[in-house]
Design an enzyme around this catalytic site. Sequence first.
Site, PDB file in Angstrom:
ATOM      1  N   CYS A   1       0.907  -1.098  -0.076  1.00 20.69           N
ATOM      2  CA  CYS A   1       0.031  -0.021   0.005  1.00 20.69           C
ATOM      3  C   CYS A   1       0.897   1.189   0.025  1.00 20.69           C
ATOM      4  CB  CYS A   1      -0.783  -0.072   1.118  1.00 20.69           C
ATOM      5  SG  CYS A   1      -1.549   1.495   1.824  1.00 20.69           S
TER       6      CYS A   1
ATOM      7  N   CYS B   1       0.051   3.671   2.776  1.00 20.44           N
ATOM      8  CA  CYS B   1       0.574   3.166   4.037  1.00 20.44           C
ATOM      9  C   CYS B   1       2.066   3.564   4.238  1.00 20.44           C
ATOM     10  CB  CYS B   1       0.536   1.600   3.993  1.00 20.44           C
ATOM     11  SG  CYS B   1      -1.484   1.131   4.255  1.00 20.44           S
TER      12      CYS B   1
END
Length: 143
Positions: free
Chosen positions: A68, A71
């Site tokens: 991600c 993230c």
Amino acid sequence: MDKLNVVCPFCNKINKIPKKESYNVANCGNCKESLLDTTPIELSYENFDHVLVNSDIPVIVDFWASWCQPCKMMAPIFKDVSKKYPLKVLFVKVNTEKEELIASKFMIKSIPTLIIFKQDKEVKRVSGVLDPLKLSNFINENI
């Protein structure tokens, strides 16, 4: 004097420490590591509930995954902001790829998702990348 239960981020032992506004020194009675270390710790299914149930200080969980990109953007912000909250908030991370049971238990639908817990109860959650000021505000409003 009031005492706080604090879970050691290094050995997971529960420490009872005097409740104060600030601390110069606070070491784990078991492993002797500093309880003032604010580096976010990675939790797993084996220790997640133990940390939440036994922490008298609020716990903020960053649900994330290695693939991600948002993230990856959030990780250094989460780590930097954690430095402002020694023994005020425990910063932890849960990798949703490895810990699918935890992610499904809390119905994590998008990442990064941050959840603040107090006394093992969810207080507030937010999804997406927050800049340092927004993250600090989110924490301060909910602890």
